[in-house]
Design an enzyme around this catalytic site. Structure first.
Site, mmCIF file in Angstrom:
data_model
loop_
_atom_site.group_PDB
_atom_site.id
_atom_site.type_symbol
_atom_site.label_atom_id
_atom_site.label_comp_id
_atom_site.label_asym_id
_atom_site.label_seq_id
_atom_site.Cartn_x
_atom_site.Cartn_y
_atom_site.Cartn_z
ATOM 1 N N GLU A 1 -0.132 -1.189 5.609
ATOM 2 C CA GLU A 1 0.906 -0.864 6.596
ATOM 3 C C GLU A 1 0.862 0.594 6.998
ATOM 4 O O GLU A 1 1.263 0.958 8.094
ATOM 5 C CB GLU A 1 2.282 -1.202 6.015
ATOM 6 C CG GLU A 1 3.431 -1.103 7.017
ATOM 7 C CD GLU A 1 4.185 0.222 6.952
ATOM 8 O OE1 GLU A 1 5.144 0.366 7.712
ATOM 9 O OE2 GLU A 1 3.814 1.110 6.155
ATOM 10 N N ASP B 1 0.839 -1.200 0.000
ATOM 11 C CA ASP B 1 0.000 0.000 0.000
ATOM 12 C C ASP B 1 0.874 1.251 0.000
ATOM 13 O O ASP B 1 2.070 1.190 0.298
ATOM 14 C CB ASP B 1 -0.956 0.029 1.202
ATOM 15 C CG ASP B 1 -0.225 0.040 2.546
ATOM 16 O OD1 ASP B 1 0.813 -0.647 2.671
ATOM 17 O OD2 ASP B 1 -0.674 0.748 3.468
HETATM 18 N N1 LIG Z 1 0.579 1.945 12.204
HETATM 19 C C1 LIG Z 1 1.586 2.959 11.886
HETATM 20 C C2 LIG Z 1 2.263 2.613 10.615
HETATM 21 C C3 LIG Z 1 3.096 3.723 10.035
HETATM 22 C C4 LIG Z 1 4.109 3.253 9.063
HETATM 23 C C5 LIG Z 1 4.934 4.313 8.395
HETATM 24 N N2 LIG Z 1 6.201 3.759 8.025
HETATM 25 C C6 LIG Z 1 7.030 4.372 7.159
HETATM 26 O O1 LIG Z 1 6.719 5.401 6.588
HETATM 27 C C7 LIG Z 1 8.387 3.722 6.903
HETATM 28 C C8 LIG Z 1 9.275 4.485 6.002
HETATM 29 C C9 LIG Z 1 10.200 5.418 6.738
HETATM 30 O O2 LIG Z 1 9.751 6.439 7.229
HETATM 31 O O3 LIG Z 1 11.360 5.161 6.878
HETATM 32 C C10 LIG Z 1 5.166 5.501 9.324
HETATM 33 O O4 LIG Z 1 6.170 5.547 10.056
HETATM 34 O O5 LIG Z 1 4.329 6.417 9.306
HETATM 35 C C11 LIG Z 1 0.912 4.305 11.770
HETATM 36 O O6 LIG Z 1 -0.198 4.367 11.241
HETATM 37 O O7 LIG Z 1 1.471 5.286 12.216
#
Ligand SMILES: N[C@@H](CCC[C@H](NC(=O)CCC(=O)O)C(=O)O)C(=O)O
Length: 358
Positions: free
Chosen positions: A132, A72
């Site tokens: 995710e 996603d």
């Molecule tokens: N459940 C969490 C998932 C958020 C995931 C997202 N991850 C990334 O963007 C990884 C890439 C990077 O920044 O290095 C995040 O950190 O927002 C949520 O909804 O917050």
């Protein structure tokens, strides 16, 4: 139905993946395309759960590794339109420009190219999972851990999240909390009969704006914490004093803190405020001292740093499976309107992963 050509080079494959729009909760088309591309590969067992696709080798190797990536993306922008992706020059560098090029379809393309290996040195479980980028309850790996925990079993996991083709260890935790302010509704021509809840938000916002975000050293890496208002809602009409206002706050906390410590910290910044936790995912310590992670870093010969975003490295750490982040794309451009990835970096990441699995 959109299709993927796994024989195409990894950059073209990234472009094909990006052009299948897959904003969180709308991953059916891309999951179908991945499943259709993998199913003919006779050395793989392919399984589907919701819009998560799992593919595994069963070669009887001593070690099993997971290569995982989410399929996603965050929402598209219209100005500038970031789909379909474009291959172009930016500052003399050839890039793929558009949504998903960094976070994280370049990494997914590397997974798919690795899935073509018929005789890898380790057994591999490929996880292409949904949702995710949104609240943790929807996360495809979370759902898989509940329904089929055996599918996550491995000795080591690599999350193909953007890292600029370096290794990023651990990840920060993320917590969303709401502060709900109450007022009294009245006619906006006679505000003295009410109490404006939106006006009360300024105290919360002032405390957040004044707060100094910490850098926390954890097992050799520096994680930069962040405490930010990310949403504000309130008001029912243009002539009514609002009787409620909700400020949504996102706290990104270093992996030395668990959820309880993180919430306690937010409370110190907003003393006396009732905090409602809406979403929570704890982080993971770097774990780069673990033999499996050390072997991976040594095999690739790349620099290491901290993962500032949240990734499913945290989930594998909780399961006791050493895990690292490694993939193409500059994380500083993830979720950015100008999201773009140098094509050369996608190739470099592919070559590194294929070398490791050879
Ligand atoms: N459940 C969490 C998932 C958020 C995931 C997202 N991850 C990334 O963007 C990884 C890439 C990077 O920044 O290095 C995040 O950190 O927002 C949520 O909804 O917050």
């Amino acid at each position: 139905m959109p299709s993927l050509d796994l024989t195409a080079d990894v950059v073209t494959l990234t472009q094909q993946l990006c052009d299948i729009e897959s904003v969180s909760h709308d991953e059916a088309a891309i999951a179908d395309a991945i499943e259709a591309a993998l199913t003919p590969l006779r050395h793989l067992e392919v399984i589907r759960r919701g819009n998560t696709v799992i593919a595994r080798t069963h070669l009887g190797r001593e070690e099993r590794v997971v290569l995982a990536g989410h399929i996603d993306t965050v929402p598209l922008t219209s100005e500038p339109a970031n789909l379909p992706v474009r291959r172009e020059q930016v500052g003399g560098v050839e890039v793929l420009w558009g949504r998903g090029t960094v976070d994280m379809k370049g990494g997914v393309a590397v997974q798919l190219k690795a899935a073509l290996l018929e005789e890898p040195s380790r057994d591999i479980t490929f996880l292409f999972y949904e949702a995710e980028e949104v609240d943790a309850i929807h996360n495809g790996l979370q759902l898989l851990a509940e329904s089929d925990p055996d599918l996550l079993a491995a000795d080591f996991a690599v999350l193909l999240e953007p890292t600029n083709a370096a290794v990023e260890g651990g990840c920060k935790g993320t917590m969303r909390v709401e502060v709900r302010l109450k007022g009294i509704a009245a006619h906006s021509a006679r505000p003295w009969n009410g109490h404006n809840a939106i006006h009360d938000a300024h105290e919360v916002l002032a405390a957040l704006a004044a707060h100094e975000e910490a850098t926390v050293h954890v097992d050799g890496l520096d994680y930069h914490e962040a405490l930010q208002a990310v949403g504000i809602t309130g008001g029912i009409a243009g002539n009514v004093i609002p009787d409620s206002c909700t400020v949504l706050i996102n706290y990104r906390f270093a992996p030395d803190k668990d959820a309880e410590a993180a919430l306690a910290y937010v409370q110190t910044v907003l003393p006396g405020r009732e905090l409602h936790v809406r979403d929570l995912a704890e982080g993971a310590r770097p774990g780069l001292d673990l033999p499996a992670a050390q072997a991976f870093v040594a095999a690739l010969g790349v620099p290491v740093g901290p993962k500032e975003g949240w990734t499913d490295v945290a989930r594998f750490s909780t399961l006791g499976i050493p895990a690292v982040n490694f993939g193409p794309g500059d994380p500083n451009l993830a979720h950015h309107d100008e999201e773009r990835c140098p094509v050369e970096q996608i190739v470099t990441a592919e070559q590194a992963v294929l070398r490791w699995l050879a």
